[in-house]
Structure formats: C-alpha cells, structure tokens
Design an enzyme around this catalytic site. Structure first.
Site, PDB file in Angstrom:
ATOM      1  N   TYR A  86       0.827  -1.213   0.000  1.00 19.67           N
ATOM      2  CA  TYR A  86       0.000   0.000   0.000  1.00 19.67           C
ATOM      3  C   TYR A  86       0.865   1.270   0.000  1.00 19.67           C
ATOM      4  O   TYR A  86       0.703   2.153  -0.843  1.00 19.67           O
ATOM      5  CB  TYR A  86      -0.905  -0.035   1.236  1.00 19.67           C
ATOM      6  CG  TYR A  86      -1.753   1.188   1.451  1.00 19.67           C
ATOM      7  CD1 TYR A  86      -2.700   1.578   0.510  1.00 19.67           C
ATOM      8  CD2 TYR A  86      -1.632   1.951   2.614  1.00 19.67           C
ATOM      9  CE1 TYR A  86      -3.494   2.700   0.724  1.00 19.67           C
ATOM     10  CE2 TYR A  86      -2.420   3.068   2.832  1.00 19.67           C
ATOM     11  CZ  TYR A  86      -3.354   3.440   1.882  1.00 19.67           C
ATOM     12  OH  TYR A  86      -4.135   4.553   2.079  1.00 19.67           O
TER      13      TYR A  86
HETATM   14  N1  NAP Z   1      -9.360   5.287   5.549  1.00 19.26           N
HETATM   15  C1  NAP Z   1      -8.129   5.619   5.886  1.00 19.26           C
HETATM   16  O1  NAP Z   1      -7.688   5.439   7.031  1.00 19.26           O
HETATM   17  C2  NAP Z   1      -7.227   6.297   4.872  1.00 19.26           C
HETATM   18  C3  NAP Z   1      -6.057   6.913   5.333  1.00 19.26           C
HETATM   19  C4  NAP Z   1      -5.214   7.531   4.410  1.00 19.26           C
HETATM   20  C5  NAP Z   1      -5.548   7.545   3.071  1.00 19.26           C
HETATM   21  N2  NAP Z   1      -6.695   6.923   2.656  1.00 19.26           N
HETATM   22  C6  NAP Z   1      -6.973   6.943   1.222  1.00 19.26           C
HETATM   23  O2  NAP Z   1      -8.220   7.580   1.017  1.00 19.26           O
HETATM   24  C7  NAP Z   1      -8.790   7.099  -0.210  1.00 19.26           C
HETATM   25  C8  NAP Z   1     -10.251   6.753   0.026  1.00 19.26           C
HETATM   26  O3  NAP Z   1     -10.324   5.646   0.926  1.00 19.26           O
HETATM   27  P1  NAP Z   1     -11.543   5.389   1.927  1.00 19.26           P
HETATM   28  O4  NAP Z   1     -10.958   5.227   3.266  1.00 19.26           O
HETATM   29  O5  NAP Z   1     -12.625   6.379   1.716  1.00 19.26           O
HETATM   30  O6  NAP Z   1     -11.982   3.906   1.473  1.00 19.26           O
HETATM   31  P2  NAP Z   1     -13.255   3.346   0.703  1.00 19.26           P
HETATM   32  O7  NAP Z   1     -14.521   3.764   1.345  1.00 19.26           O
HETATM   33  O8  NAP Z   1     -12.975   1.883   0.554  1.00 19.26           O
HETATM   34  O9  NAP Z   1     -13.177   4.062  -0.720  1.00 19.26           O
HETATM   35  C9  NAP Z   1     -12.390   3.592  -1.772  1.00 19.26           C
HETATM   36  C10 NAP Z   1     -12.953   4.175  -3.049  1.00 19.26           C
HETATM   37  O10 NAP Z   1     -12.106   3.813  -4.155  1.00 19.26           O
HETATM   38  C11 NAP Z   1     -12.930   3.338  -5.210  1.00 19.26           C
HETATM   39  N3  NAP Z   1     -12.212   2.391  -6.047  1.00 19.26           N
HETATM   40  C12 NAP Z   1     -11.518   1.294  -5.654  1.00 19.26           C
HETATM   41  N4  NAP Z   1     -11.064   0.629  -6.719  1.00 19.26           N
HETATM   42  C13 NAP Z   1     -11.477   1.317  -7.814  1.00 19.26           C
HETATM   43  C14 NAP Z   1     -11.337   1.119  -9.217  1.00 19.26           C
HETATM   44  N5  NAP Z   1     -10.675   0.037  -9.717  1.00 19.26           N
HETATM   45  N6  NAP Z   1     -11.879   2.019 -10.054  1.00 19.26           N
HETATM   46  C15 NAP Z   1     -12.560   3.086  -9.557  1.00 19.26           C
HETATM   47  N7  NAP Z   1     -12.731   3.326  -8.255  1.00 19.26           N
HETATM   48  C16 NAP Z   1     -12.199   2.445  -7.383  1.00 19.26           C
HETATM   49  C17 NAP Z   1     -14.116   2.678  -4.493  1.00 19.26           C
HETATM   50  O11 NAP Z   1     -15.259   2.667  -5.344  1.00 19.26           O
HETATM   51  P3  NAP Z   1     -15.862   1.389  -6.106  1.00 19.26           P
HETATM   52  O12 NAP Z   1     -15.628   0.197  -5.234  1.00 19.26           O
HETATM   53  O13 NAP Z   1     -17.303   1.750  -6.277  1.00 19.26           O
HETATM   54  O14 NAP Z   1     -15.133   1.332  -7.399  1.00 19.26           O
HETATM   55  C18 NAP Z   1     -14.352   3.633  -3.347  1.00 19.26           C
HETATM   56  O15 NAP Z   1     -15.192   4.689  -3.741  1.00 19.26           O
HETATM   57  C19 NAP Z   1      -7.937   5.899  -0.641  1.00 19.26           C
HETATM   58  O16 NAP Z   1      -7.058   6.282  -1.668  1.00 19.26           O
HETATM   59  C20 NAP Z   1      -7.155   5.565   0.617  1.00 19.26           C
HETATM   60  O17 NAP Z   1      -5.924   4.952   0.322  1.00 19.26           O
HETATM   61  C21 NAP Z   1      -7.539   6.310   3.511  1.00 19.26           C
END
Ligand code: NAP
Length: 275
Positions: free
Chosen positions: A165
């Site tokens: 990651y």
């Molecule tokens: N949660 C944390 O603690 C955290 C911390 C730091 C950074 N982040 C980053 O924040 C971002 C959002 O994460 P989140 O925590 O909100 O998780 P999440 O709810 O799982 O959201 C992930 C999003 O990415 C989309 N996605 C995944 N694969 C995809 C694909 N092949 N094509 C298009 N869309 C895709 C998913 O939509 P579909 O499944 O509908 O495609 C979903 O909308 C990520 O980049 C993550 O690495 C998260």
C-alpha cells in the site's frame, strides 16, 4: 506565502471538480462537501448505483453531481471517461485522485502474493497517473488546473505491514511532486494530502484500528477541500513529518522505533484468511 507552498484561497463555486473513489468513504464525503459549496462534481467509481444515490441525495444544490462509472484500473475505461467528461462538462478545474485500496500484510507472509503489489499499484498509482495524463492537456490549455492526490501519512512513516500500500502511494506522491515542479510556470499545481487514519470501510478489516484514533469522513473531506482552496504542496500530520525528519537525521534509530512500535501488531483478518 508562495515560498511556504501556500496559494491563495480559491472557491469551488461554479468550478468543475472530478473526484475518484466517490462511491463511499472519503470520496463521497468530499463530493457532498463540494456540492454544498456550489461546485459541479464529476463523481467517479465502479459502483454506479452508489454514484446515482449521490446524485439523488444532492439534488437541489447549491452545486450538482454528475456520475461516471469507471474502473480506473482499465485503460479503455479511463480513456472513455476522459472523452465523456470533456463532452459533458467541458473543463475540469480540479482532479482529486482519491480512489484506492489498502492491503495490510507483512512481507514474510507474501512470498506467493506478488498480486497484492500489482493490484495496489494498479489502482493507487497507475489508475491515478493514467487519469491525470488524460486531463493534463485540458488543464494546460486552460492555463490552470489543480491535482489533489489523496495519499497517506504512511508515505512519511513507512509503517511495517503496509509495504504494498505505502509503496504505491509513495509512487503517486513522487509523481505528483515532479509534475508540480515541471508545470510550475504553466498554472497547474499539485497537492499531496497525506491523511492519517480515517474511519471508513477501508480500515474495518483491521481489528486494532477499531479503537485507534481516527478522523471522521467529514474531517478528512475538509482537509481535501482546504487542499483545493489553498493549494499547498502537501497536507501533513505533524507527527509524521517529525518522524520523517528523524528518519533523515537518525535512520537507524527511526527503523528501531518503527520496528518496536509494530511488534504487537498482527496481520489483518484478510491476511490471516489468505484473502
Ligand atoms: N481510511 C483511511 O484510514 C485512509 C487513510 C489515508 C488515506 N486513505 C486513502 O483515502 C482514499 C479513500 O479511501 P476510503 O478510506 O474512503 O476507502 P473506501 O470507502 O474503501 O473508498 C475507496 C474508493 O475507491 C474506489 N475504487 C476502488 N477501486 C477502484 C477502481 N478500480 N476504479 C474506480 N474506483 C475504485 C471505491 O469505489 P468502487 O468500489 O465503487 O469502485 C471507493 O469509492 C484511498 O485512496 C485511501 O488509500 C484512507
């Protein structure tokens, strides 16, 4: 202010912002926030029904949402997205590369799991790069544009168990920084938002995160919006920047501290199931 990497306060009202990963978590929060401020938001993800829910729930403004289902790991899908967005909204003022996936698994149990490294790169890095490359010509022609990469404080912390990651997010972080340096005189800017833990579906499979301090989706969405409005070079966590500094000044000590801090951590439930 420019030397500190801070730009002026820019309003999203009447502007077009493309947000990837808009179907859930942070992305959905960013969409709701920007629409509430009068932005036109192009919402992108694979789950079309969740994007349609966003369109419906934000109807009535002040801004509006346009849903575009797309698998960002597929080159043909991304090309189609770029063409469709150009045809429907014409310009994109801001791109938020937020779609992503996380894998928590130690390298010791990854001997037969090269695909973990491939799939994190496919969405976290290559998908974001492909879409950025598709939109850059429009931004350069406009003479302005901003890209926000939603990465992680892990790019500074280099936390054990997250090699797949964090390596993919570090690649996006580096790509964004170099792009900003190349396009400095052409009106295109880049902010890397290095978020700490955020309470979303992404962290649910990790038991230790259930009680760990974490931002709410609304708090994370606010950081992304501030990145759009103020265009800093990066949005960092103080503790992560302090640790990055320690890693430069005393790398051996930083490694020992990071190893020690991760000793009690276990593999995620998915890793234990070999999922
Ligand atoms: N949660 C944390 O603690 C955290 C911390 C730091 C950074 N982040 C980053 O924040 C971002 C959002 O994460 P989140 O925590 O909100 O998780 P999440 O709810 O799982 O959201 C992930 C999003 O990415 C989309 N996605 C995944 N694969 C995809 C694909 N092949 N094509 C298009 N869309 C895709 C998913 O939509 P579909 O499944 O509908 O495609 C979903 O909308 C990520 O980049 C993550 O690495 C998260």
């Amino acid at each position: 202010m420019r030397l500190l990497g801070l730009g002026s306060n820019w309003s999203v009202a009447g502007r077009v912002v493309l947000v990837t990963g808009a179907s859930s978590g942070i992305g959905a929060g960013v969409v709701r926030d920007l629409v509430g401020r009068g932005g036109t938001v192009v919402a992108v993800a694979r789950r079309a029904e969740l994007l349609e829910d966003l369109v419906t729930s934000t109807r009535g403004g002040p801004g509006r949402v346009e849903a575009h289902a797309c698998d960002l790991t597929r080159a043909d899908d991304v090309d189609r997205l770029v063409t469709n967005v150009r045809d429907s909204v014409g310009r994109v003022d801001v791109l938020v590369n937020n779609a992503g996936r996380s894998i928590r698994r130690s390298i010791a149990v990854s001997h037969d799991r090269a695909h973990d490294f491939e799939r994190t790169m496919a969405i976290n890095y290559l998908g974001a790069v492909r879409l950025t490359l598709g939109l850059v010509p429009t931004m350069l022609a406009q003479g302005e544009g901003h890209v926000v990469n939603v990465v992680t404080a892990g790019v500074q912390l280099r936390s054990p168990l997250f090699s797949a990651y964090i390596a993919s997010k570090s690649a996006l972080d580096a790509f964004g920084r170099i792009m900003a340096r190349e396009m400095r005189d052409q009106g295109v800017t880049v902010t890397n938002v290095r978020l700490p833990l955020v309470r979303t579906d992404m962290i649910a499979p990790t038991d230790e995160f259930a009680t760990a301090p974490a931002l709410s989706v609304d708090q994370a969405a606010e950081r992304v919006r501030r990145a759009i409005e103020c265009r800093p070079i990066a949005v960092n966590e103080l503790h992560a920047t302090a640790f990055e500094l320690l890693s430069v000044l005393a790398p051996g000590l930083a490694d020992r501290m990071s190893h020690w801090a991760s000793r009690g951590l276990t593999e995620s439930r998915a890793a234990m199931r070999r999922g």
